[in-house]
Write a protein that holds these residues in place. Structure first.
Motif, PDB file in Angstrom:
ATOM      1  N   VAL A  36       0.848  -1.196   0.000  1.00 40.33           N
ATOM      2  CA  VAL A  36       0.000   0.000   0.000  1.00 40.33           C
ATOM      3  C   VAL A  36       0.886   1.249   0.000  1.00 40.33           C
ATOM      4  O   VAL A  36       1.705   1.434   0.905  1.00 40.33           O
ATOM      5  CB  VAL A  36      -0.921   0.012   1.238  1.00 40.33           C
ATOM      6  CG1 VAL A  36      -1.723   1.308   1.293  1.00 40.33           C
ATOM      7  CG2 VAL A  36      -1.843  -1.202   1.212  1.00 40.33           C
ATOM      8  N   PRO A  37       0.744   2.119  -0.971  1.00 42.08           N
ATOM      9  CA  PRO A  37       1.591   3.316  -1.044  1.00 42.08           C
ATOM     10  C   PRO A  37       1.183   4.352  -0.004  1.00 42.08           C
ATOM     11  O   PRO A  37       0.062   4.343   0.505  1.00 42.08           O
ATOM     12  CB  PRO A  37       1.356   3.830  -2.465  1.00 42.08           C
ATOM     13  CG  PRO A  37       0.007   3.317  -2.834  1.00 42.08           C
ATOM     14  CD  PRO A  37      -0.145   2.002  -2.147  1.00 42.08           C
ATOM     15  N   ASP A  38       2.102   5.276   0.275  1.00 40.51           N
ATOM     16  CA  ASP A  38       1.856   6.305   1.285  1.00 40.51           C
ATOM     17  C   ASP A  38       0.640   7.165   0.934  1.00 40.51           C
ATOM     18  O   ASP A  38      -0.133   7.551   1.819  1.00 40.51           O
ATOM     19  CB  ASP A  38       3.087   7.202   1.433  1.00 40.51           C
ATOM     20  CG  ASP A  38       4.251   6.478   2.102  1.00 40.51           C
ATOM     21  OD1 ASP A  38       4.011   5.421   2.734  1.00 40.51           O
ATOM     22  OD2 ASP A  38       5.397   6.972   1.991  1.00 40.51           O
ATOM     23  N   GLU A  39       0.471   7.466  -0.353  1.00 46.21           N
ATOM     24  CA  GLU A  39      -0.661   8.318  -0.727  1.00 46.21           C
ATOM     25  C   GLU A  39      -1.996   7.627  -0.462  1.00 46.21           C
ATOM     26  O   GLU A  39      -3.006   8.277  -0.173  1.00 46.21           O
ATOM     27  CB  GLU A  39      -0.566   8.762  -2.187  1.00 46.21           C
ATOM     28  CG  GLU A  39      -0.441   7.650  -3.204  1.00 46.21           C
ATOM     29  CD  GLU A  39       1.009   7.308  -3.523  1.00 46.21           C
ATOM     30  OE1 GLU A  39       1.250   6.814  -4.635  1.00 46.21           O
ATOM     31  OE2 GLU A  39       1.891   7.536  -2.658  1.00 46.21           O
ATOM     32  N   ALA A  40      -2.020   6.289  -0.556  1.00 41.76           N
ATOM     33  CA  ALA A  40      -3.249   5.551  -0.262  1.00 41.76           C
ATOM     34  C   ALA A  40      -3.542   5.576   1.237  1.00 41.76           C
ATOM     35  O   ALA A  40      -4.705   5.637   1.655  1.00 41.76           O
ATOM     36  CB  ALA A  40      -3.139   4.112  -0.752  1.00 41.76           C
ATOM     37  N   GLN A  78     -11.669  -2.655  -4.451  1.00 39.99           N
ATOM     38  CA  GLN A  78     -12.733  -1.952  -3.737  1.00 39.99           C
ATOM     39  C   GLN A  78     -12.507  -0.450  -3.800  1.00 39.99           C
ATOM     40  O   GLN A  78     -11.362   0.024  -3.737  1.00 39.99           O
ATOM     41  CB  GLN A  78     -12.805  -2.426  -2.285  1.00 39.99           C
ATOM     42  CG  GLN A  78     -13.292  -3.871  -2.164  1.00 39.99           C
ATOM     43  CD  GLN A  78     -13.279  -4.376  -0.743  1.00 39.99           C
ATOM     44  OE1 GLN A  78     -12.392  -4.051   0.038  1.00 39.99           O
ATOM     45  NE2 GLN A  78     -14.269  -5.188  -0.393  1.00 39.99           N
ATOM     46  N   PHE A  79     -13.609   0.277  -3.903  1.00 42.54           N
ATOM     47  CA  PHE A  79     -13.579   1.732  -4.034  1.00 42.54           C
ATOM     48  C   PHE A  79     -14.549   2.337  -3.026  1.00 42.54           C
ATOM     49  O   PHE A  79     -15.582   1.739  -2.726  1.00 42.54           O
ATOM     50  CB  PHE A  79     -13.988   2.158  -5.450  1.00 42.54           C
ATOM     51  CG  PHE A  79     -13.130   1.585  -6.538  1.00 42.54           C
ATOM     52  CD1 PHE A  79     -12.104   2.329  -7.102  1.00 42.54           C
ATOM     53  CD2 PHE A  79     -13.341   0.289  -7.006  1.00 42.54           C
ATOM     54  CE1 PHE A  79     -11.307   1.799  -8.108  1.00 42.54           C
ATOM     55  CE2 PHE A  79     -12.547  -0.257  -8.008  1.00 42.54           C
ATOM     56  CZ  PHE A  79     -11.530   0.504  -8.561  1.00 42.54           C
ATOM     57  N   LEU A  80     -14.224   3.516  -2.515  1.00 39.47           N
ATOM     58  CA  LEU A  80     -15.157   4.266  -1.687  1.00 39.47           C
ATOM     59  C   LEU A  80     -15.761   5.354  -2.570  1.00 39.47           C
ATOM     60  O   LEU A  80     -15.120   6.372  -2.857  1.00 39.47           O
ATOM     61  CB  LEU A  80     -14.450   4.863  -0.472  1.00 39.47           C
ATOM     62  CG  LEU A  80     -15.310   5.123   0.775  1.00 39.47           C
ATOM     63  CD1 LEU A  80     -16.443   6.098   0.509  1.00 39.47           C
ATOM     64  CD2 LEU A  80     -15.871   3.821   1.327  1.00 39.47           C
ATOM     65  N   GLU A 104      -4.592  -2.280  -7.024  1.00 39.27           N
ATOM     66  CA  GLU A 104      -5.665  -3.130  -7.536  1.00 39.27           C
ATOM     67  C   GLU A 104      -5.505  -4.570  -7.026  1.00 39.27           C
ATOM     68  O   GLU A 104      -4.401  -5.037  -6.772  1.00 39.27           O
ATOM     69  CB  GLU A 104      -5.645  -3.133  -9.060  1.00 39.27           C
ATOM     70  CG  GLU A 104      -5.963  -1.785  -9.701  1.00 39.27           C
ATOM     71  CD  GLU A 104      -5.944  -1.861 -11.219  1.00 39.27           C
ATOM     72  OE1 GLU A 104      -6.848  -2.496 -11.784  1.00 39.27           O
ATOM     73  OE2 GLU A 104      -4.997  -1.309 -11.820  1.00 39.27           O
ATOM     74  N   GLY A 105      -6.650  -5.232  -6.884  1.00 44.00           N
ATOM     75  CA  GLY A 105      -6.626  -6.651  -6.565  1.00 44.00           C
ATOM     76  C   GLY A 105      -6.541  -7.008  -5.098  1.00 44.00           C
ATOM     77  O   GLY A 105      -6.300  -8.176  -4.760  1.00 44.00           O
ATOM     78  N   LEU A 106      -6.768  -6.044  -4.196  1.00 39.26           N
ATOM     79  CA  LEU A 106      -6.631  -6.337  -2.768  1.00 39.26           C
ATOM     80  C   LEU A 106      -7.898  -6.922  -2.149  1.00 39.26           C
ATOM     81  O   LEU A 106      -7.845  -7.461  -1.040  1.00 39.26           O
ATOM     82  CB  LEU A 106      -6.255  -5.070  -1.998  1.00 39.26           C
ATOM     83  CG  LEU A 106      -4.851  -4.502  -2.230  1.00 39.26           C
ATOM     84  CD1 LEU A 106      -4.631  -3.312  -1.300  1.00 39.26           C
ATOM     85  CD2 LEU A 106      -3.794  -5.564  -1.984  1.00 39.26           C
TER      86      LEU A 106
END
Length: 388
Positions: free
Chosen positions: A102-106, A183-185, A227-229
């Motif tokens: 997971v990147p910092d921006e996420a 998944q998206f919010l 993607e794909g988590l």
């Protein structure tokens, strides 16, 4: 978490109970219940303290959900969806984030969503689809990258709080590789259309309508930034997809016992040994289910994702769902025909309790999972159909 949240839940439950019959009869959403939840700060129950929330553990969430459900199971069930979103987001530790890439921006985007929840935003879940249920690997809703974001298109069913929430956790498959599920919010607004379809046996006040999506969201609305988590997280954190329901149905079962006792005392039926025996068995069964849910929750807090923890998670969902249905049916029979009239609390609770076994994972799926585990197999991989 301080005792504030549990005290708030106990204070709110009678208010919810007083409103429950009308919302059940009309199939209307308990807007006032959710106003009360927001004002009590419970939308931030599972948000870390550093982001303005109460920082509750899973066990503390379970205790709060049980109390809310003693007031109105439908309200508690919808609140459970919000809790599952915020709880899963808040449970992504630095170690887990690094392991998942997971990147910092996420992580920064996650913190913004959690902060908004602590300030009163409410999130719903849009996962299930007609013909696929909650099996993530079978979804037909798809997404594709666009300039600076993602486009999602598809239809969801059983979306509790549809048209009322501030955002929706949406599961979708990549349009280019259908084995990739993300998944998206998705924020409320243009591109989302509610189709009123919810007119069900029980939990009638959840407004679990169909939700149609044809919407573009910013890049940071991809949860985890990778993607794909979705399938990975489902296996790492099954408690948010499985056991979070369990606490709600323990509360519904306890509410049925409370309503039966009030009815039986009012009608001078408490002197009948058969009636007392039914309530005694119901009390013991509900207490047993409560203990299993509490043990599962304790293990989730101590060792999330551990094989034995997950076994308790599936036990909790199975026992809570079946116990609620059996208890409500038994005490309704003890109360007699007068308690089956529309508008009687036991009639509503009987219908609400019957839904517990049907939420994913259903009782049959839970029992199959546990059976494979007992036989020494891998229940996440050895089933005849994919769990997720």
């Amino acid at each position: 978490m301080t005792v504030h949240a549990l005290e708030a839940a106990r204070r709110l439950a009678p208010r919810f109970a007083a409103r429950a019959a009308e919302h059940d009869r009309n199939g209307s959403f308990p807007v006032d219940d959710f106003r009360d939840l927001r004002e009590a700060g419970l939308f931030g129950l599972l948000v870390p303290r550093a982001l303005g929330g109460l920082g509750a553990s899973f066990a503390e969430y379970a205790a709060v959900a049980t109390e809310l459900a003693r007031g109105n199971g439908a309200t508690a069930l919808v609140f459970n969806m919000h809790a599952s979103v915020t709880g899963a987001l808040g449970a992504v530790t630095e170690e887990l984030a690094e392991a998942l890439g997971v990147p910092d921006e996420a992580l920064a985007a996650r913190d913004r969503l959690l902060t908004a929840a602590a300030e009163g935003s409410w999130y719903a879940v849009a996962m299930s689809e007609r013909g696929a249920g909650a099996r993530l690997s079978q979804l037909s809703t798809v997404y594709e990258p666009t300039d600076g974001g993602w486009h999602l298109k598809g239809s969801k069913t059983f979306c509790s709080g549809a048209g009322l929430a501030d955002g929706y956790l949406v599961a979708a498959r990549s349009s280019t590789d259908q084995s990739v599920v993300s998944q998206f919010l998705v924020p409320a607004g243009d591109g989302l259309t509610v189709e009123p379809t919810w007119d069900a046996l029980g939990m009638r006040a959840t407004s679990s309508h169909d939700l149609h999506l044809d919407v573009t969201v910013p890049a940071d609305r991809l949860l985890g930034g990778v993607e794909g988590l979705a399938l990975v997280v489902a296996q790492l954190m099954p408690h948010w997809l499985v056991a979070s329901y369990a606490a709600v149905y323990v509360g519904v079962a306890r509410a049925a016992i409370d309503a039966a006792a009030e009815h039986l005392n009012a009608r001078n039926l408490a002197g009948l040994p058969a009636v007392r025996a039914r309530l005694g068995r119901a009390d013991a069964a509900t207490a047993a289910a409560h203990l299993v849910v509490a043990e599962a929750a304790r293990r989730v807090d101590d060792a999330p994702g551990d094989a034995e923890t997950n076994r308790w998670v599936w036990r909790a969902k199975l026992l809570a769902g079946t116990t609620a249905a059996e208890v409500a049916a038994s005490v309704l029979e003890a109360a007699g025909t007068s308690a089956t009239r529309r508008g009687h609390p036991l009639e509503r609770l009987y219908r609400d309790a019957r839904c517990g076994s049907l939420h994913p994972a259903t009782s049959d799926v839970c029992a199959d999972w546990l059976g494979i585990a007992a036989l020494g197999g891998d229940p996440d991989r050895d089933a005849s159909a994919p769990r997720w």
